[in-house]
Design an enzyme around this catalytic site. Sequence first.
Site, short mmCIF file in Angstrom:
data_model
loop_
_atom_site.label_atom_id
_atom_site.label_comp_id
_atom_site.label_asym_id
_atom_site.label_seq_id
_atom_site.Cartn_x
_atom_site.Cartn_y
_atom_site.Cartn_z
N ASN A 1 0.12 3.02 -4.64
CA ASN A 1 -0.35 3.44 -3.21
C ASN A 1 -1.69 3.42 -2.79
OD1 ASN A 1 0.15 5.44 -0.65
ND2 ASN A 1 1.35 6.74 -2.00
N CYS A 2 -2.36 3.66 -1.66
CA CYS A 2 -3.38 3.41 -1.50
C CYS A 2 -3.65 3.94 0.25
CB CYS A 2 -4.34 2.13 -1.37
SG CYS A 2 -3.96 0.99 -1.75
N VAL A 3 -2.59 4.63 0.78
CA VAL A 3 -2.32 5.16 2.29
C VAL A 3 -2.11 6.53 2.16
CG1 VAL A 3 -2.40 3.50 3.85
CG2 VAL A 3 -0.41 4.87 2.58
N LEU B 1 0.68 -0.99 0.10
CA LEU B 1 -0.08 0.25 0.24
C LEU B 1 0.56 1.56 -0.08
CD1 LEU B 1 -2.60 -0.63 2.79
CD2 LEU B 1 -2.77 -1.95 0.54
#
Lengths: 125, 428
Positions: free
Chosen positions: B241-243, B209
Amino acid sequence: MSTQIISNNPTVKEEFQNVVFVEGGFLDVLIKVRDLVYTGHELINHPLGASIRIMFSPYRSIMVGDKTTSNNQYFMETIENSIINYKKHMEVRLVDNDNNEDYRYIDKDLLMSAIREHEMIKNLN
Amino acid sequence: MKLELRKIHIKDLAMGNEMSVKNGTLTIDKEAIIEVLKDDVNVKDVKIDIAKPGDKTRIIPVKDVIEPRVKIEGEGNGFPGVSTAVTQAGSGKVNILDGAAVVTIGDIVGFQEGVVDMWGEGAKWTPFSKTYNIVIDISVIDGLDPHTHEATVRMAGLKAAELIGQAGKDVEPDEVKTYEMGSIFEEAEKYPNLPKVAYVEMLISQGLLHDGYIYGVNSQLILPTLLHPNEELDGAVISGNCVAACDKITTYQHQNNSSILDLYEMHGKEINFLGVILTPELTTLAGKFRTCDYTAKLCKSLGAEGVIVSEEGYGNPDSDLLMICKRLEESGIKTVLITDECSGRDGMSQPLADTTKEAIAVISTGNVSHVVKLDKADKVLGNQAAIATLAGGWEGSIDENGVLSCELNAVIGATSEIGYHNLTVELY
């Protein structure tokens, strides 16, 4: 060169060697790392994550290296700044305890990235 | 390299039995997309919805946003090295469904945030409230490990964008822009008196993430690398990226990197734009030192007199940003930083997690701790439970009418550190 992992993450305690397990929260891990850095240990990975969301994490794992004869100013500043920043952010926010399993996994994954990076760099020296 | 970006303006979106663009209306064939995405054995279920500007719809948790495109002339298509075979990106003609976006949702972990509100207060803060969104919710098979889960959702979004992009294949564009730049020697000969400026784009490169990819290569594994600006505009860089919802660089934002587009605009007029250096934000301090040295060396080798550095994320990447700034300034290279601020709800705290006296030219893209109130949505696309994650930020952050107070942190693209967002800087 030996490394120790300072962590309050039970998964890390279970799966890795050289873990100094901290009974407590993220801040307690930072404080333990600070104490080691002030006695001359090298700070290997940055104490903070790469986003605010990671500050909500109940878990944190940080690597420190061998004790050296002199204190390193940069390491001391980095851990002190990290503690100041962590406190600043968590004054107004709540630790997210609803997703503990996921935070344990991500913390372990970020630690593994740090270990891989450290191994690569160490092998070049 | 010469790249022609041909924009077809999308003004409406509908479901139908074909993929087409007629008079600005994009029609998508939902079943055709589902069929292709289900080719992946790891995909269990795919749900597709649409969300238009003004709809009282909330999309959460957003993983990535991707612009649908098709290459009509030149090598390759889509995202080379990821969803299609490896080819050299950056040349040819690309038809773009401008105003449309594929938005992927799918909670890989329970604490993902990433909200896009298509109406009201929330819509003001995200650039993706103005796009006609094809929202793709991907569920994976049971027992999949989180890394494979993330890769599956990432790949599904890219494939869907490629498939939808085909709708624009034979459509005449409303707007055409050409991006062309020769070697640094050719450009220096053309513009001998213009200051040479490089762009350093930092990417979070730290694990699940928290990753970015260049031609499919995880940026954790690279030394800082030089790209022709056209390569990024043509799909060479994607997000994993997913934060960091507010300041993650979505794939859409890479495809339309505002810093690159603005530098291109100034190229040959005020500056000589040398190119893009992609720099990983690593986790170890030794890694950060090495990256910093290597980035500064590349800038010096190119003969840069000025450098723009943009960050991704907050926290440990601030150290990279300031180290790079210090090193460049000490080398006599004028350096401008683009970053967002984490300066508390009142905006009065120290904005970054680190400081250096050399950081004297800094552009702020907004305060991530700014609190916004989001009204209750009529329709939620994604996971209702993710709203609880947003609401759980502090005591009393959701009131009896369902109005949610959250920080900009949680809003996709709200404080984009490459400048692709709705905020602007006021000098006073």
